[in-house]
Design a protein around this motif. Sequence first.
Motif, PDB file in Angstrom:
ATOM      1  N   CYS A  34      29.900  51.003  39.139  1.00 42.38           N
ATOM      2  CA  CYS A  34      29.886  50.346  40.444  1.00 42.38           C
ATOM      3  C   CYS A  34      28.805  50.939  41.358  1.00 42.38           C
ATOM      4  CB  CYS A  34      31.259  50.473  41.098  1.00 42.38           C
ATOM      5  SG  CYS A  34      31.306  49.850  42.772  1.00 42.38           S
ATOM      6  N   ALA A  35      28.020  50.056  41.986  1.00 43.47           N
ATOM      7  CA  ALA A  35      26.939  50.502  42.865  1.00 43.47           C
ATOM      8  C   ALA A  35      27.470  51.120  44.163  1.00 43.47           C
ATOM      9  CB  ALA A  35      26.020  49.331  43.192  1.00 43.47           C
ATOM     10  N   ARG A  36      28.724  50.895  44.494  1.00 39.58           N
ATOM     11  CA  ARG A  36      29.302  51.451  45.721  1.00 39.58           C
ATOM     12  C   ARG A  36      30.093  52.721  45.480  1.00 39.58           C
ATOM     13  NH1 ARG A  36      29.582  47.610  50.317  1.00 39.58           N
ATOM     14  NH2 ARG A  36      30.617  49.300  51.366  1.00 39.58           N
ATOM     15  N   CYS A  37      31.107  52.649  44.575  1.00 38.96           N
ATOM     16  CA  CYS A  37      32.017  53.789  44.441  1.00 38.96           C
ATOM     17  C   CYS A  37      31.785  54.592  43.165  1.00 38.96           C
ATOM     18  CB  CYS A  37      33.464  53.330  44.535  1.00 38.96           C
ATOM     19  SG  CYS A  37      34.011  52.381  43.117  1.00 38.96           S
ATOM     20  N   GLY A  38      30.961  54.062  42.234  1.00 35.18           N
ATOM     21  CA  GLY A  38      30.636  54.820  41.036  1.00 35.18           C
ATOM     22  C   GLY A  38      31.657  54.721  39.922  1.00 35.18           C
ATOM     23  N   CYS A  39      32.713  53.936  40.106  1.00 31.07           N
ATOM     24  CA  CYS A  39      33.695  53.812  39.033  1.00 31.07           C
ATOM     25  C   CYS A  39      33.160  52.869  37.953  1.00 31.07           C
ATOM     26  CB  CYS A  39      35.037  53.322  39.571  1.00 31.07           C
ATOM     27  SG  CYS A  39      35.096  51.564  39.930  1.00 31.07           S
ATOM     28  N   PHE A  40      33.697  52.991  36.734  1.00 31.54           N
ATOM     29  CA  PHE A  40      33.238  52.146  35.639  1.00 31.54           C
ATOM     30  C   PHE A  40      34.119  50.912  35.537  1.00 31.54           C
ATOM     31  CE2 PHE A  40      31.350  56.212  34.617  1.00 31.54           C
ATOM     32  CZ  PHE A  40      30.060  55.819  34.257  1.00 31.54           C
ATOM     33  N   PHE A  41      33.494  49.791  35.246  1.00 24.50           N
ATOM     34  CA  PHE A  41      34.246  48.545  35.147  1.00 24.50           C
ATOM     35  C   PHE A  41      33.457  47.580  34.269  1.00 24.50           C
ATOM     36  CE2 PHE A  41      31.758  45.704  37.981  1.00 24.50           C
ATOM     37  CZ  PHE A  41      30.833  46.623  38.420  1.00 24.50           C
ATOM     38  N   VAL A  42      34.105  46.495  33.852  1.00 21.57           N
ATOM     39  CA  VAL A  42      33.436  45.503  33.012  1.00 21.57           C
ATOM     40  C   VAL A  42      33.248  44.223  33.812  1.00 21.57           C
ATOM     41  CG1 VAL A  42      33.589  44.117  30.917  1.00 21.57           C
ATOM     42  CG2 VAL A  42      34.396  46.477  30.906  1.00 21.57           C
ATOM     43  N   SER A  43      31.997  43.833  33.994  1.00 21.10           N
ATOM     44  CA  SER A  43      31.705  42.627  34.762  1.00 21.10           C
ATOM     45  C   SER A  43      30.233  42.289  34.632  1.00 21.10           C
ATOM     46  CB  SER A  43      32.048  42.866  36.230  1.00 21.10           C
ATOM     47  OG  SER A  43      31.612  41.780  37.004  1.00 21.10           O
ATOM     48  N   ASP A  44      29.821  41.155  35.175  1.00 18.92           N
ATOM     49  CA  ASP A  44      28.394  40.875  35.214  1.00 18.92           C
ATOM     50  C   ASP A  44      27.854  40.962  36.644  1.00 18.92           C
ATOM     51  OD1 ASP A  44      29.908  38.679  35.693  1.00 18.92           O
ATOM     52  OD2 ASP A  44      28.993  37.410  34.173  1.00 18.92           O
ATOM     53  N   VAL A  45      28.657  41.502  37.554  1.00 18.85           N
ATOM     54  CA  VAL A  45      28.156  41.770  38.901  1.00 18.85           C
ATOM     55  C   VAL A  45      27.971  43.274  39.086  1.00 18.85           C
ATOM     56  CG1 VAL A  45      29.053  39.673  39.957  1.00 18.85           C
ATOM     57  CG2 VAL A  45      30.476  41.727  39.886  1.00 18.85           C
ATOM     58  N   GLU A  46      27.370  43.665  40.226  1.00 23.71           N
ATOM     59  CA  GLU A  46      26.985  45.062  40.402  1.00 23.71           C
ATOM     60  C   GLU A  46      28.071  45.981  40.952  1.00 23.71           C
ATOM     61  OE1 GLU A  46      23.037  46.365  41.903  1.00 23.71           O
ATOM     62  OE2 GLU A  46      22.816  44.214  42.148  1.00 23.71           O
ATOM     63  N   VAL A  47      29.104  45.394  41.555  1.00 22.12           N
ATOM     64  CA  VAL A  47      30.159  46.233  42.123  1.00 22.12           C
ATOM     65  C   VAL A  47      31.516  45.893  41.525  1.00 22.12           C
ATOM     66  CG1 VAL A  47      28.973  46.699  44.313  1.00 22.12           C
ATOM     67  CG2 VAL A  47      30.430  44.686  44.103  1.00 22.12           C
ATOM     68  N   CYS A  48      32.435  46.860  41.546  1.00 17.28           N
ATOM     69  CA  CYS A  48      33.756  46.665  40.965  1.00 17.28           C
ATOM     70  C   CYS A  48      34.587  45.727  41.845  1.00 17.28           C
ATOM     71  CB  CYS A  48      34.444  48.016  40.791  1.00 17.28           C
ATOM     72  SG  CYS A  48      34.976  48.775  42.331  1.00 17.28           S
ATOM     73  N   PRO A  49      35.685  45.178  41.300  1.00 12.93           N
ATOM     74  CA  PRO A  49      36.511  44.230  42.071  1.00 12.93           C
ATOM     75  C   PRO A  49      37.019  44.812  43.390  1.00 12.93           C
ATOM     76  CG  PRO A  49      37.172  44.242  39.764  1.00 12.93           C
ATOM     77  CD  PRO A  49      36.180  45.359  39.932  1.00 12.93           C
ATOM     78  N   LYS A  50      37.276  46.129  43.420  1.00 13.50           N
ATOM     79  CA  LYS A  50      37.760  46.773  44.639  1.00 13.50           C
ATOM     80  C   LYS A  50      36.707  46.768  45.751  1.00 13.50           C
ATOM     81  CE  LYS A  50      39.274  50.889  43.567  1.00 13.50           C
ATOM     82  NZ  LYS A  50      39.919  52.206  43.505  1.00 13.50           N
ATOM     83  N   CYS A  51      35.428  46.870  45.355  1.00 11.20           N
ATOM     84  CA  CYS A  51      34.346  46.953  46.329  1.00 11.20           C
ATOM     85  C   CYS A  51      33.757  45.592  46.707  1.00 11.20           C
ATOM     86  CB  CYS A  51      33.235  47.857  45.807  1.00 11.20           C
ATOM     87  SG  CYS A  51      33.747  49.577  45.688  1.00 11.20           S
ATOM     88  N   LEU A  52      34.078  44.558  45.945  1.00 13.25           N
ATOM     89  CA  LEU A  52      33.511  43.241  46.237  1.00 13.25           C
ATOM     90  C   LEU A  52      33.764  42.759  47.668  1.00 13.25           C
ATOM     91  CD1 LEU A  52      33.788  40.697  43.274  1.00 13.25           C
ATOM     92  CD2 LEU A  52      31.756  41.348  44.564  1.00 13.25           C
ATOM     93  N   PRO A  53      35.017  42.878  48.179  1.00 16.47           N
ATOM     94  CA  PRO A  53      35.248  42.443  49.570  1.00 16.47           C
ATOM     95  C   PRO A  53      34.417  43.241  50.572  1.00 16.47           C
ATOM     96  CG  PRO A  53      37.338  42.884  48.454  1.00 16.47           C
ATOM     97  CD  PRO A  53      36.258  43.355  47.539  1.00 16.47           C
ATOM     98  N   LYS A  54      34.171  44.537  50.279  1.00 14.49           N
ATOM     99  CA  LYS A  54      33.354  45.369  51.176  1.00 14.49           C
ATOM    100  C   LYS A  54      31.910  44.894  51.168  1.00 14.49           C
ATOM    101  CE  LYS A  54      36.143  49.403  50.075  1.00 14.49           C
ATOM    102  NZ  LYS A  54      36.108  50.621  49.289  1.00 14.49           N
ATOM    103  N   ASP A  55      31.430  44.527  49.979  1.00 14.26           N
ATOM    104  CA  ASP A  55      30.074  43.996  49.864  1.00 14.26           C
ATOM    105  C   ASP A  55      29.943  42.708  50.681  1.00 14.26           C
ATOM    106  OD1 ASP A  55      28.670  45.798  48.299  1.00 14.26           O
ATOM    107  OD2 ASP A  55      28.040  44.274  46.855  1.00 14.26           O
ATOM    108  N   ARG A  56      30.925  41.829  50.530  1.00  9.05           N
ATOM    109  CA  ARG A  56      30.884  40.546  51.245  1.00  9.05           C
ATOM    110  C   ARG A  56      30.875  40.760  52.748  1.00  9.05           C
ATOM    111  NH1 ARG A  56      35.084  38.304  48.001  1.00  9.05           N
ATOM    112  NH2 ARG A  56      34.126  37.655  46.076  1.00  9.05           N
ATOM    113  N   CYS A  57      31.683  41.720  53.203  1.00  6.61           N
ATOM    114  CA  CYS A  57      31.760  42.040  54.617  1.00  6.61           C
ATOM    115  C   CYS A  57      30.404  42.566  55.117  1.00  6.61           C
ATOM    116  CB  CYS A  57      32.870  43.058  54.818  1.00  6.61           C
ATOM    117  SG  CYS A  57      33.061  43.639  56.479  1.00  6.61           S
ATOM    118  N   ASP A  58      29.803  43.492  54.362  1.00  8.88           N
ATOM    119  CA  ASP A  58      28.489  44.037  54.705  1.00  8.88           C
ATOM    120  C   ASP A  58      27.438  42.938  54.759  1.00  8.88           C
ATOM    121  OD1 ASP A  58      29.575  46.545  54.662  1.00  8.88           O
ATOM    122  OD2 ASP A  58      28.437  47.278  52.940  1.00  8.88           O
TER     123      ASP A  58
END
Length: 76
Positions: free
Chosen positions: A6-30
Amino acid sequence: MEFKKCARCGCFFVSDVEVCPKCLPKDRCDISKLTNYINDNNITASTISNLSVNTGITLKNINRYLDSNVIPKVNL
Ligand SMILES: [Zn+2]
């Protein structure tokens, strides 16, 4: 799908986006905050650091949004 860090919190996850599901709402807000700020102000290369100060969003994240073209273009 890829295994990513994850580009925000550094946790590992499987996806084709840059941030984990937990950080996605924070990205959208930013992103909406930055979009409003950029549209309301004349941002240039010399004021890009103010962008971080005035929005509370880290330069690292701002550069990531600029690279992925999710916020309006800044004249650099
Ligand atoms: Zn995260």
